[in-house]
Design a protein around this motif. Sequence first.
Motif, PDB file in Angstrom:
ATOM      1  N   GLN A 175       0.842  -1.202   0.000  1.00  0.00           N
ATOM      2  CA  GLN A 175       0.000   0.000   0.000  1.00  0.00           C
ATOM      3  C   GLN A 175       0.878   1.253   0.000  1.00  0.00           C
ATOM      4  O   GLN A 175       1.926   1.246   0.619  1.00  0.00           O
ATOM      5  CB  GLN A 175      -0.900   0.014   1.239  1.00  0.00           C
TER       6      GLN A 175
ATOM      7  N   ALA B 202     -16.135  -5.589  -0.983  1.00  0.00           N
ATOM      8  CA  ALA B 202     -14.922  -4.806  -1.233  1.00  0.00           C
ATOM      9  C   ALA B 202     -15.233  -3.984  -2.477  1.00  0.00           C
ATOM     10  O   ALA B 202     -15.753  -4.520  -3.462  1.00  0.00           O
ATOM     11  CB  ALA B 202     -13.716  -5.706  -1.467  1.00  0.00           C
ATOM     12  N   ILE B 226      -6.937   1.177   3.124  1.00  0.00           N
ATOM     13  CA  ILE B 226      -7.557   2.284   2.388  1.00  0.00           C
ATOM     14  C   ILE B 226      -9.086   2.302   2.567  1.00  0.00           C
ATOM     15  O   ILE B 226      -9.778   3.067   1.916  1.00  0.00           O
ATOM     16  CB  ILE B 226      -7.188   2.240   0.883  1.00  0.00           C
TER      17      ILE B 226
HETATM   18  S1  SF4 Z   1      -7.257  -2.919  -0.773  1.00  0.00           S
HETATM   19 FE1  SF4 Z   1      -6.403  -4.817   0.099  1.00  0.00          FE
HETATM   20  S2  SF4 Z   1      -7.386  -5.055   2.136  1.00  0.00           S
HETATM   21 FE2  SF4 Z   1      -8.551  -3.507   0.987  1.00  0.00          FE
HETATM   22  S3  SF4 Z   1     -10.231  -4.671   0.065  1.00  0.00           S
HETATM   23 FE3  SF4 Z   1      -8.567  -4.598  -1.450  1.00  0.00          FE
HETATM   24  S4  SF4 Z   1      -7.321  -6.444  -1.144  1.00  0.00           S
HETATM   25 FE4  SF4 Z   1      -8.659  -6.183   0.674  1.00  0.00          FE
END
Ligand code: SF4
Lengths: 187, 561
Positions: A175, B202, B226
């Motif tokens: 991230q 999601a 996020i």
């Molecule tokens: S960004 Fe990562 S944690 Fe968030 S929904 Fe998508 S895969 Fe899952």
Amino acid sequence: MPVWLTDQEYRVLESVCARLVPAIGARPGAREVGAADYIDRLLGAFLFDPPLIWAGGPTSGRAGGEAAFGRFHRLTRLDELAWRTRIEGSRGIPEREFNGPVAGLQQRYREGLAELGPGFCDLPPEEQDAALRGLPELVDLVYGHVCEGMYGAPEYGGNRDGAGWAGIGFAGDVQPRGWTDAEVSGP
Amino acid sequence: MTVDAVVIGSGPGGSAAADVLTRAGWSVVIFEKGRNHLLDPGDPTRPAADYSNDEIKFMHRHFLGPDPFLEPRTFRTGPEEGERSHVGEVNSIPSTVGGGGTHADGKVPRFREDDFRLLSTLGPQPEAAGADWPIAYEDLEPYYAEAERAVGVAGEAGANPYAAWRSGPYPMPPGPPMYGATLSAAAAEKLGLHPYPAPTAANSVPYDGRPACNNCGYCSFFGCPIHAKGDPVALLTRVMATGRAELRPETFVSRIRTSGGRATGVDFIGPDGVERSMGARHVVVAGGAVETPRLLLLSGIEHPLVGRHLMVHFQTIAVGMMAQRLHSQRGRAVTHVHDDAIVGDEASRRAAREAGLPWMRGGMVEHGGASLPIVEAKIYPWGEAHQALMADSPLRERLWAFIMQGEDLPYPDNRVDLDPAVRDVRGFPVARVTYRGRRHELAASAHHGERLQAVLREMGAGWTAVTTSPGTRHVGGGTTPVPESRHVIGTTRMGTDPATSVVDSWGRVHGLENVVVADSSVFVTASGYGPTLTLVALAARAAAGLAGTTLPVVGPVNGSG
Ligand code: SF4
Ligand SMILES: Cc1cc2nc3c(=O)[nH]c(=O)nc-3n(C[C@H](O)[C@H](O)[C@H](O)COP(=O)(O)OP(=O)(O)OC[C@H]3O[C@@H](n4cnc5c(N)ncnc54)[C@H](O)[C@@H]3O)c2cc1C
């Protein structure tokens, strides 16, 4: 410089790390990526404020964003109780013994490393392995932490510069970059 | 101080109930025993920034709780094992603001019409306390639709030939399939199965003021950095924005006070460790299907069925080793599922007959891979082989898995009660789980485990194996009898007759009309589907019943879809 272990204990622990996950060719092993530092910082977590238990979020800066993993979380009263008990042991303190006494990690490491003794560092590899096989409980404990120290976030003290991840071709935390749809769905 | 309602637990169920109640104008206090890492402490109408792609804190250091030292549970397969055979983690779902919703990777299918009337359509099973639900799919459909809009669900209507009818499309289209799932879905289709994109909480596109998922891959067991997940963040931020709710994290409710057939309030212990009380006109219990019966028992609400009929899904895990790398650490944890094992066919009916069973149901099958290197490393042996194994990565990069969430039947002796000796850090008896699969679960698992391995071979797997959770000697390979499933169901079942059920069809505890259960405890049967969307729909319905409101039709929660 170890933060909690003595220099001598630290050297024995490094030698143990080197046998649990030896370096192979260019791929670093547990000694090279600093798994012993990971363990030392867990044992000495409460020498820091906030203690080194939970790294911060949301990003480390390695894939963009702010370098926030280094800002460790403050612990609540109960979490401090849990982690101090886990690390220091219950030591007869009533509030730590509501379900009976707990042997702490510090004591288990200190006794285990003493049992191997400083001479462990100088043994040939086969004899080191034989000594380790004679202490399966200690090896279970250290190996679990070595895996964390090889492939966990570097902010916890191991996986120096992400070398553990690089050695196995793993991207680590991603991230805020993430992966594109094509990277997810394609071969 | 007396509030309109106290809500116990801030997971998907409690959040949904609090949302309906605050929108109806009620004052609400939400008690949550875990810490808050979901909402910005300075401005609880906004998400916090505490989640991260950090395997250590989420997988190995109990960041979202419960810490098994502070709040252990105990387990046994039956009384013949004595008081308990295990102390520690049992079906452990996060204890934190947002509950298990923060952790889940969010496959959120609806149940099918027949899930609500298994007894009348299929008939009884030996040992099981089969019953129809007191409500039908039709009663729940509007709440399903509302729940999908509120949390934000991505899916494709019509892609699953076995799906129940729906009044409208999914709020979002499906997100990208994992590479491995493109292979396993093709293999499954070739063998006559019907895989489809998993309806998932999601965001596949920006939705409701939150961004699209960027496929970071640290999804199952992690909070979303996020906030692209349909965890309770949307509901709770809206609840807090009403100004009518107060959220009290790190606060354990130790007792529901009752008097003369009504609840009068709760006793609770906050961060300072001091016990206090609060008056409430209504109490909504949403601690999850293990903690909810525990709290009822701690409160002296001792209907003989409280805690009984625990269901967790009897999981069958079929794995296959592929030659190529599947890079399952990219993207969500599961992108495809199929329902064929729920619906059944001639072969499964034959297998049921051969096992001496009147019928047999499997569960939704999830197609997925592994993603986490520390978890992988701990499985390999130490020594010279470690590095080569990690680099080649059979268990993370090349392993493909089907997990069947097998429907387990409601048996009175599979249950939650209070452990006679083990205590939590605050001094209260912990929940003890007594559970084992019976003939139906074992036979269904053995049958479908074989068939799933055949799909893996069709996919190209060179080596396949099957195991179960809970592990049993009957199906080979299982290691621990403690179920690892994070689905917990059925411990205060609903019904019209107080002799055979704990709550009524609106979730109200029989004999305590102002106490409502708003989680999967109220389910009569487990179905073969994850419980979360159904429990959110039921919680919203229960809260609407309590407040006497009709269902408000809304779009995305914060309106900027
Ligand atoms: S960004 Fe990562 S944690 Fe968030 S929904 Fe998508 S895969 Fe899952
Ligand atoms: C890794 C993972 C993956 C999952 N994947 C899926 C999936 O794909 N699909 C699906 O449907 N489900 C999935 N689940 C399950 C899902 O998380 C649960 O079904 C859901 O969270 C249940 O919601 P709930 O509100 O009933 O209870 P919970 O989420 O358990 O929330 C209950 C909350 O109440 C609090 N609480 C309990 N007792 C008290 C008390 N006495 N005082 C104060 N607070 C209390 C708890 O701390 C907790 O935060 C998954 C779970 C996990 C962990």
